[in-house]
Design a protein around this motif. Structure first.
Motif, PDB file in Angstrom:
ATOM      1  N   VAL A 177      38.142   3.989  63.855  1.00  0.00           N
ATOM      2  CA  VAL A 177      36.733   3.911  64.238  1.00  0.00           C
ATOM      3  C   VAL A 177      35.961   4.929  63.404  1.00  0.00           C
ATOM      4  CG1 VAL A 177      37.094   3.108  66.609  1.00  0.00           C
ATOM      5  CG2 VAL A 177      37.199   5.565  66.106  1.00  0.00           C
ATOM      6  N   ALA A 178      34.621   4.833  63.476  1.00  0.00           N
ATOM      7  CA  ALA A 178      33.784   5.744  62.686  1.00  0.00           C
ATOM      8  C   ALA A 178      32.752   6.429  63.586  1.00  0.00           C
ATOM      9  CB  ALA A 178      33.093   4.963  61.570  1.00  0.00           C
ATOM     10  N   LEU A 179      32.298   7.572  63.110  1.00  0.00           N
ATOM     11  CA  LEU A 179      31.282   8.350  63.832  1.00  0.00           C
ATOM     12  C   LEU A 179      30.371   8.978  62.793  1.00  0.00           C
ATOM     13  CD1 LEU A 179      30.115  10.054  66.235  1.00  0.00           C
ATOM     14  CD2 LEU A 179      31.951  11.691  65.795  1.00  0.00           C
ATOM     15  N   SER A 180      29.075   8.817  62.993  1.00  0.00           N
ATOM     16  CA  SER A 180      28.119   9.461  62.092  1.00  0.00           C
ATOM     17  C   SER A 180      27.279  10.444  62.896  1.00  0.00           C
ATOM     18  CB  SER A 180      27.243   8.369  61.465  1.00  0.00           C
ATOM     19  OG  SER A 180      26.470   8.923  60.455  1.00  0.00           O
ATOM     20  N   ALA A 181      27.543  11.714  62.715  1.00  0.00           N
ATOM     21  CA  ALA A 181      26.810  12.748  63.456  1.00  0.00           C
ATOM     22  C   ALA A 181      27.069  14.089  62.793  1.00  0.00           C
ATOM     23  CB  ALA A 181      27.287  12.808  64.909  1.00  0.00           C
ATOM     24  N   SER A 182      26.049  14.955  62.802  1.00  0.00           N
ATOM     25  CA  SER A 182      26.243  16.273  62.192  1.00  0.00           C
ATOM     26  C   SER A 182      27.139  17.139  63.079  1.00  0.00           C
ATOM     27  CB  SER A 182      24.888  16.961  61.995  1.00  0.00           C
ATOM     28  OG  SER A 182      24.367  17.315  63.260  1.00  0.00           O
ATOM     29  N   VAL A 183      27.670  18.195  62.489  1.00  0.00           N
ATOM     30  CA  VAL A 183      28.511  19.125  63.260  1.00  0.00           C
ATOM     31  C   VAL A 183      27.713  19.709  64.422  1.00  0.00           C
ATOM     32  CG1 VAL A 183      29.732  21.344  63.155  1.00  0.00           C
ATOM     33  CG2 VAL A 183      29.960  19.704  61.275  1.00  0.00           C
ATOM     34  N   ARG A 184      26.426  20.030  64.156  1.00  0.00           N
ATOM     35  CA  ARG A 184      25.592  20.615  65.213  1.00  0.00           C
ATOM     36  C   ARG A 184      25.370  19.639  66.355  1.00  0.00           C
ATOM     37  NH1 ARG A 184      20.335  22.192  64.731  1.00  0.00           N
ATOM     38  NH2 ARG A 184      19.962  20.756  63.011  1.00  0.00           N
ATOM     39  N   GLU A 185      25.241  18.362  65.998  1.00  0.00           N
ATOM     40  CA  GLU A 185      24.785  17.405  67.001  1.00  0.00           C
ATOM     41  C   GLU A 185      25.892  16.661  67.735  1.00  0.00           C
ATOM     42  OE1 GLU A 185      20.942  15.047  66.336  1.00  0.00           O
ATOM     43  OE2 GLU A 185      22.522  13.538  66.303  1.00  0.00           O
ATOM     44  N   MET A 186      27.058  16.486  67.083  1.00  0.00           N
ATOM     45  CA  MET A 186      28.051  15.601  67.726  1.00  0.00           C
ATOM     46  C   MET A 186      28.564  16.209  69.027  1.00  0.00           C
ATOM     47  SD  MET A 186      31.510  15.704  65.518  1.00  0.00           S
ATOM     48  CE  MET A 186      32.135  17.241  64.894  1.00  0.00           C
ATOM     49  N   THR A 187      28.897  15.312  69.960  1.00  0.00           N
ATOM     50  CA  THR A 187      29.395  15.781  71.257  1.00  0.00           C
ATOM     51  C   THR A 187      30.907  16.005  71.162  1.00  0.00           C
ATOM     52  OG1 THR A 187      29.886  13.548  72.041  1.00  0.00           O
ATOM     53  CG2 THR A 187      27.658  14.381  72.448  1.00  0.00           C
ATOM     54  N   ASP A 188      31.430  16.845  72.060  1.00  0.00           N
ATOM     55  CA  ASP A 188      32.884  17.041  72.117  1.00  0.00           C
ATOM     56  C   ASP A 188      33.585  15.720  72.403  1.00  0.00           C
ATOM     57  OD1 ASP A 188      32.644  19.707  71.616  1.00  0.00           O
ATOM     58  OD2 ASP A 188      32.871  20.341  73.701  1.00  0.00           O
ATOM     59  N   ASP A 189      32.933  14.912  73.253  1.00  0.00           N
ATOM     60  CA  ASP A 189      33.540  13.636  73.637  1.00  0.00           C
ATOM     61  C   ASP A 189      33.701  12.721  72.419  1.00  0.00           C
ATOM     62  OD1 ASP A 189      34.385  11.716  75.648  1.00  0.00           O
ATOM     63  OD2 ASP A 189      32.574  10.632  75.057  1.00  0.00           O
ATOM     64  N   ASP A 190      32.672  12.657  71.567  1.00  0.00           N
ATOM     65  CA  ASP A 190      32.754  11.806  70.367  1.00  0.00           C
ATOM     66  C   ASP A 190      33.791  12.355  69.377  1.00  0.00           C
ATOM     67  OD1 ASP A 190      30.918  10.050  71.337  1.00  0.00           O
ATOM     68  OD2 ASP A 190      29.251  10.725  70.084  1.00  0.00           O
TER      69      ASP A 190
ATOM     70  N   LYS B 270      27.581  14.606  57.833  1.00  0.00           N
ATOM     71  CA  LYS B 270      27.546  13.725  59.016  1.00  0.00           C
ATOM     72  C   LYS B 270      28.852  12.974  59.237  1.00  0.00           C
ATOM     73  CE  LYS B 270      22.671  13.642  58.962  1.00  0.00           C
ATOM     74  NZ  LYS B 270      21.477  12.996  59.330  1.00  0.00           N
ATOM     75  N   GLN B 271      29.874  13.322  58.442  1.00  0.00           N
ATOM     76  CA  GLN B 271      31.186  12.683  58.590  1.00  0.00           C
ATOM     77  C   GLN B 271      32.263  13.723  58.881  1.00  0.00           C
ATOM     78  OE1 GLN B 271      31.905   9.394  58.588  1.00  0.00           O
ATOM     79  NE2 GLN B 271      29.731   8.958  58.415  1.00  0.00           N
ATOM     80  N   SER B 272      31.858  14.886  59.404  1.00  0.00           N
ATOM     81  CA  SER B 272      32.851  15.967  59.543  1.00  0.00           C
ATOM     82  C   SER B 272      34.034  15.558  60.408  1.00  0.00           C
ATOM     83  CB  SER B 272      32.199  17.217  60.127  1.00  0.00           C
ATOM     84  OG  SER B 272      31.662  16.914  61.401  1.00  0.00           O
ATOM     85  N   ALA B 273      33.785  14.840  61.492  1.00  0.00           N
ATOM     86  CA  ALA B 273      34.884  14.462  62.397  1.00  0.00           C
ATOM     87  C   ALA B 273      35.766  13.405  61.728  1.00  0.00           C
ATOM     88  CB  ALA B 273      34.324  13.936  63.710  1.00  0.00           C
TER      89      ALA B 273
ATOM     90  N   ARG C 115      30.099   4.980  66.380  1.00  0.00           N
ATOM     91  CA  ARG C 115      29.213   5.786  67.230  1.00  0.00           C
ATOM     92  C   ARG C 115      28.301   6.598  66.311  1.00  0.00           C
ATOM     93  NH1 ARG C 115      32.718   8.343  72.285  1.00  0.00           N
ATOM     94  NH2 ARG C 115      33.599   6.379  73.029  1.00  0.00           N
ATOM     95  N   MET C 116      27.093   6.900  66.815  1.00  0.00           N
ATOM     96  CA  MET C 116      26.110   7.661  66.007  1.00  0.00           C
ATOM     97  C   MET C 116      25.567   8.831  66.826  1.00  0.00           C
ATOM     98  SD  MET C 116      25.147   5.647  63.135  1.00  0.00           S
ATOM     99  CE  MET C 116      25.923   4.116  62.627  1.00  0.00           C
ATOM    100  N   GLY C 117      25.280   9.924  66.152  1.00  0.00           N
ATOM    101  CA  GLY C 117      24.577  11.037  66.791  1.00  0.00           C
ATOM    102  C   GLY C 117      23.193  10.584  67.225  1.00  0.00           C
ATOM    103  N   LYS C 118      22.580  11.326  68.209  1.00  0.00           N
ATOM    104  CA  LYS C 118      21.351  10.794  68.809  1.00  0.00           C
ATOM    105  C   LYS C 118      20.170  10.753  67.840  1.00  0.00           C
ATOM    106  CE  LYS C 118      20.088  14.989  71.518  1.00  0.00           C
ATOM    107  NZ  LYS C 118      20.780  15.916  70.654  1.00  0.00           N
ATOM    108  N   SER C 119      20.160  11.584  66.817  1.00  0.00           N
ATOM    109  CA  SER C 119      19.020  11.526  65.894  1.00  0.00           C
ATOM    110  C   SER C 119      19.294  10.654  64.663  1.00  0.00           C
ATOM    111  CB  SER C 119      18.606  12.935  65.457  1.00  0.00           C
ATOM    112  OG  SER C 119      19.634  13.486  64.674  1.00  0.00           O
ATOM    113  N   GLU C 120      20.433   9.969  64.649  1.00  0.00           N
ATOM    114  CA  GLU C 120      20.736   9.093  63.501  1.00  0.00           C
ATOM    115  C   GLU C 120      19.949   7.792  63.614  1.00  0.00           C
ATOM    116  OE1 GLU C 120      22.809  10.115  60.916  1.00  0.00           O
ATOM    117  OE2 GLU C 120      22.477  11.916  62.095  1.00  0.00           O
ATOM    118  N   ASN C 121      19.544   7.265  62.452  1.00  0.00           N
ATOM    119  CA  ASN C 121      18.904   5.949  62.430  1.00  0.00           C
ATOM    120  C   ASN C 121      20.023   4.912  62.240  1.00  0.00           C
ATOM    121  OD1 ASN C 121      17.650   3.560  61.798  1.00  0.00           O
ATOM    122  ND2 ASN C 121      16.003   4.538  60.628  1.00  0.00           N
ATOM    123  N   ALA C 122      20.530   4.425  63.372  1.00  0.00           N
ATOM    124  CA  ALA C 122      21.728   3.579  63.340  1.00  0.00           C
ATOM    125  C   ALA C 122      21.493   2.314  62.517  1.00  0.00           C
ATOM    126  CB  ALA C 122      22.128   3.208  64.767  1.00  0.00           C
ATOM    127  N   GLU C 123      20.328   1.713  62.721  1.00  0.00           N
ATOM    128  CA  GLU C 123      20.013   0.450  62.033  1.00  0.00           C
ATOM    129  C   GLU C 123      20.040   0.660  60.510  1.00  0.00           C
ATOM    130  OE1 GLU C 123      19.818  -2.304  63.430  1.00  0.00           O
ATOM    131  OE2 GLU C 123      19.044  -3.521  61.771  1.00  0.00           O
TER     132      GLU C 123
END
Ligand SMILES: NC(=O)c1ccc[n+]([C@@H]2O[C@H](COP(=O)([O-])OP(=O)(O)OC[C@H]3O[C@@H](n4cnc5c(N)ncnc54)[C@H](O)[C@@H]3O)[C@@H](O)[C@H]2O)c1
Length: 271
Positions: A91-104, A149-152, A197-205
């Motif tokens: 799976v993939a996740l796009s979120a910054s280190v600051r923004e991503m949740t522990d759960d993601d 935005k791909q640190s995880a 999954r995307m971080g909350k400030s990502e423009n997913a579209e």
């Protein structure tokens, strides 16, 4: 492994994308197949497409360690032995280190790293027993270079690479009958960005559209490259021209690749 005819192959994440194409390619070469996925409807479609092959499907969540070990035992019971394991589910996740949740962060590591690690360890004794085994772990070009935005995802895919390269050397030093390959696909036109999954400030579209534009390689082509790499016992299988380009930049520039990625990201990810 010079010939895949009648070999027993396990493919995780076979309900879509690269996993489905791998199952179809291997079936076409006469493999007997144990395919699995969490997505049971996608998996049923894959199974239906393997016309005439000796194939079985299994519901499997690769983030569940005990389920993977039970799956390995079940596949050996059903097929008698196992020759090839492709730890592909991801799976993939796009979120910054600051923004991503522990759960993601945990979600992606559980699937993309631990799924591969448990899949390898659960099947390894069976691959050794087969006398002619091969482990194939799917990393990414993001297992070669770090990207904002791909640190995880980077952490999981770099970990897959280190784990897999270490295993290859161990198998050789111990004279075990198991080959090991690590696969680094570039952009492959699959469902991965849609399912990300995307971080909350990502423009997913915008990100999904951007991925569709840059993904150069079809899943069928990716599967053909991976299977040929397996037959040649390549330690590192690069998939797609973008993967070759990124590997070359990495080798030529060392850590100095980073300003290039920063420049690209400033224009495309931080707009
Ligand atoms: N598509 C790309 O551009 C690309 C690039 C580099 C690496 N990869 C890697 O290739 C592999 C396959 O991805 P894809 O592009 O075919 O994506 P995809 O989304 O089309 O397929 C991934 C499959 O994995 C399954 N999956 C997800 N979580 C699972 C779990 N917990 N247990 C079992 N199955 C699960 C999904 O249901 C899906 O069928 C992944 O490891 C991915 O990281 C893909």
């Amino acid at each position: 492994m010079k010939d895949l005819k009648d070999k027993v192959a396990v493919v995780t994440g076979a309900g879509s994308g690269i996993g489905r194409a791998l199952a179809q390619n291997l079936a076409g070469r006469g493999c007997r197949l144990a395919i699995s996925d969490v997505n049971e409807s996608g998996l049923a479609e894959t199974l239906a497409s393997l016309k005439g092959a000796d194939a079985r499907s299994y519901a499997l969540d690769v983030s569940d360690r005990d389920a993977i070990y039970a799956h390995a035992a079940q596949v050996v019971e059903d097929f008698g032995h196992v020759n090839l394991v492709i730890n592909n589910a991801g799976v993939a996740l796009s979120a910054s280190v600051r923004e991503m949740t522990d759960d993601d962060f945990k979600w992606i590591m559980d699937i993309d790293f631990w799924g591969v690690a448990h899949g390898t360890r659960a099947f390894l004794p069976h691959l050794i027993n087969s006398g002619d085994g091969h482990v194939v772990n799917i990393s990414s070009v993001f297992g070669l270079i770090g990207v904002p935005k791909q640190s995880a995802y980077n952490a999981a895919k770099f970990a897959v690479r280190g784990f897999t390269e270490s295993l290859r050397q161990e198998m050789k030093l111990e004279n075990q009958p198991v080959s090991v390959s690590c696969v680094h696909p570039g952009g492959i036109r699959t469902n991965i960005a849609n399912a990300a999954r995307m971080g909350k400030s990502e423009n997913a579209e915008a990100q999904r559209k951007g991925f569709d534009k840059i993904a150069m390689t079809t899943p069928d082509k990716a599967a053909e490259i991976i299977v040929k790499g397996i037959l040649k016992n390549e330690s590192r299988i690069l998939v797609g021209p973008d993967a070759w380009g990124i590997d070359a930049i990495n080798r030529l520039l060392g850590s100095a690749y980073q300003p290039l990625v920063e420049r690209f990201s400033r224009r495309n990810l931080y707009v």
